[in-house]
Design a protein around this motif. Structure first.
Motif, PDB file in Angstrom:
ATOM      1  N   LYS A 185      11.057 -59.286 -25.943  1.00  0.00           N
ATOM      2  CA  LYS A 185       9.756 -59.940 -25.896  1.00  0.00           C
ATOM      3  C   LYS A 185       8.819 -59.271 -24.897  1.00  0.00           C
ATOM      4  O   LYS A 185       7.737 -59.784 -24.648  1.00  0.00           O
ATOM      5  CB  LYS A 185       9.933 -61.421 -25.497  1.00  0.00           C
ATOM      6  CG  LYS A 185      10.741 -62.240 -26.506  1.00  0.00           C
ATOM      7  CD  LYS A 185      10.890 -63.673 -26.046  1.00  0.00           C
ATOM      8  CE  LYS A 185      11.697 -64.491 -27.051  1.00  0.00           C
ATOM      9  NZ  LYS A 185      11.869 -65.897 -26.604  1.00  0.00           N
ATOM     10  N   LEU A 187       6.707 -55.947 -22.937  1.00  0.00           N
ATOM     11  CA  LEU A 187       5.679 -54.990 -23.329  1.00  0.00           C
ATOM     12  C   LEU A 187       6.294 -53.733 -23.931  1.00  0.00           C
ATOM     13  O   LEU A 187       5.746 -53.168 -24.882  1.00  0.00           O
ATOM     14  CB  LEU A 187       4.836 -54.631 -22.104  1.00  0.00           C
ATOM     15  CG  LEU A 187       3.730 -53.599 -22.309  1.00  0.00           C
ATOM     16  CD1 LEU A 187       2.712 -54.091 -23.326  1.00  0.00           C
ATOM     17  CD2 LEU A 187       3.068 -53.267 -20.974  1.00  0.00           C
ATOM     18  N   HIS A 189       9.005 -53.440 -25.692  1.00  0.00           N
ATOM     19  CA  HIS A 189       9.412 -53.698 -27.078  1.00  0.00           C
ATOM     20  C   HIS A 189       8.195 -53.702 -28.001  1.00  0.00           C
ATOM     21  O   HIS A 189       8.252 -53.151 -29.114  1.00  0.00           O
ATOM     22  CB  HIS A 189      10.132 -55.037 -27.159  1.00  0.00           C
ATOM     23  CG  HIS A 189      10.419 -55.488 -28.562  1.00  0.00           C
ATOM     24  ND1 HIS A 189      11.368 -54.889 -29.368  1.00  0.00           N
ATOM     25  CD2 HIS A 189       9.865 -56.478 -29.319  1.00  0.00           C
ATOM     26  CE1 HIS A 189      11.395 -55.478 -30.542  1.00  0.00           C
ATOM     27  NE2 HIS A 189      10.492 -56.438 -30.541  1.00  0.00           N
ATOM     28  N   SER A 190       7.112 -54.290 -27.564  1.00  0.00           N
ATOM     29  CA  SER A 190       5.901 -54.313 -28.392  1.00  0.00           C
ATOM     30  C   SER A 190       5.349 -52.909 -28.603  1.00  0.00           C
ATOM     31  O   SER A 190       4.944 -52.549 -29.712  1.00  0.00           O
ATOM     32  CB  SER A 190       4.844 -55.205 -27.734  1.00  0.00           C
ATOM     33  OG  SER A 190       5.326 -56.532 -27.568  1.00  0.00           O
ATOM     34  N   THR A 194       5.060 -50.984 -32.154  1.00  0.00           N
ATOM     35  CA  THR A 194       3.751 -50.452 -32.547  1.00  0.00           C
ATOM     36  C   THR A 194       3.811 -48.951 -32.820  1.00  0.00           C
ATOM     37  O   THR A 194       3.195 -48.455 -33.776  1.00  0.00           O
ATOM     38  CB  THR A 194       2.728 -50.752 -31.454  1.00  0.00           C
ATOM     39  OG1 THR A 194       2.681 -52.164 -31.208  1.00  0.00           O
ATOM     40  CG2 THR A 194       1.341 -50.271 -31.851  1.00  0.00           C
TER      41      THR A 194
END
Length: 305
Positions: A185, A187, A189-190, A194
């Motif tokens: 959850k 940054l 991983h995001s 992306t």
């Protein structure tokens, strides 16, 4: 010869810098571990007993076992195999060796089976309605396929391939390799998700038809967005899943290029075998330095600036 006593608290600094006269009857002065005293030794003098306490207390921790390290590193091979599998599917679609309809049906089937396994592992959730958002996502991807196909039409392929490679590499570096599902959850991983999806969009723009674009982007969503969540709940079955995914990826790469298959196998072998072996081999150089000194405890005073 009389000795001269110096009072440190009342003497000026110039007097403290004067050397202390030693007794001429003592030809071999004894070195003392005291910083504030002047002694008849060079500034860089190190007595043989200075590090004796540290050397006696230095112990090497027990080395880790090689097999548990190899099994733990198989977690890294899962996203590595997924990335190379995505590249293999893209190359087959670009060369016309793989039908886009087969990729679409396979992605839908894999997503449906994965959703069933995820529901069994996590238990029933109240008000879970995955059908409607899934259909909306599929329709949205299908509608955006013409736009994605012409997204990089004015850009040469010489710029597309390095850009896609950097994005995929960034997705691997920032990937979440934790053992708990709730860790995915942050940054990093995001950014990883992306990057991989951006790479899929960039590569999909090189495909000939809208169906090819839709197939590749759908496959990327299932492979990079949905599959990691399921694999975290299947962490106990990581070794067989890692070997299965490795075999599928190697066979897919070997169809297009034997060189790419060898590069993938060498990379996986280096990450999962050579790296743990190097860690065990270098463990003999690791030591824990201890001594009979007191640990300084910081004193924090409230209200002092």
């Amino acid at each position: 010869m009389s000795h001269k006593r110096i009072d440190i608290s009342t003497s000026p600094p110039s007097l403290l810098l004067q050397p202390i006269l030693l007794d001429s009857a003592d030809p071999s002065p004894i070195w003392q571990k005291q910083l504030h005293r002047r002694q008849p030794f060079p500034d860089n003098y190190v007595h043989e007993s200075f590090l004796a306490v540290i050397e006696e207390a230095s112990t090497s921790p027990p080395p880790p076992l090689l097999l548990p390290l190899i099994i733990s590193s198989l977690v890294i091979s899962l996203p590595l195999s997924s990335t190379f599998l995505f590249i293999a599917v893209f190359v087959d679609l670009l060369r016309g060796a793989l039908a886009p309809s087969l990729v679409i049906y396979g992605s839908l089937l894999g997503g449906f089976v994965g959703y069933l396994l995820f529901s069994l592992l996590t238990g029933p959730v109240k008000d879970r309605k995955p059908l409607r958002p899934t259909i909306i996502t599929l329709l949205l991807l299908h509608c955006l396929s013409p736009i994605l196909r012409t997204l990089t039409e004015a850009t040469t392929s010489d710029s597309i391939w390095p850009l896609a490679g950097v994005l995929l590499l960034l997705g691997l570096v920032l990937g979440d390799y934790g053992s708990k599902p709730e860790t995915a959850k942050g940054l990093a991983h995001s950014l990883s998700l992306t990057s991989t999806l951006s790479a899929s969009v960039v590569l999909a723009s090189r495909l000939p038809t809208n169906t090819h674009v839709f197939a590749l982007v759908l496959f990327a969503v299932v492979l990079f967005a949905l599959a990691p969540s399921l694999l975290k709940h299947l962490r106990a079955y990581t070794p067989p899943l890692a070997f299965l995914l490795f075999a599928i990826t190697f066979a897919s790469l070997h169809r297009s290029s034997s060189v790419a298959a060898v590069i993938f196998a060498s990379t996986t072998f280096g990450v999962c075998v050579l790296a743990p072996f190097a860690m065990v081999w270098n463990w003999t150089e690791k030591s824990v330095i201890k001594g009979n000194w007191d640990v300084a405890a910081p004193v924090v005073r409230s209200g002092v600036r």
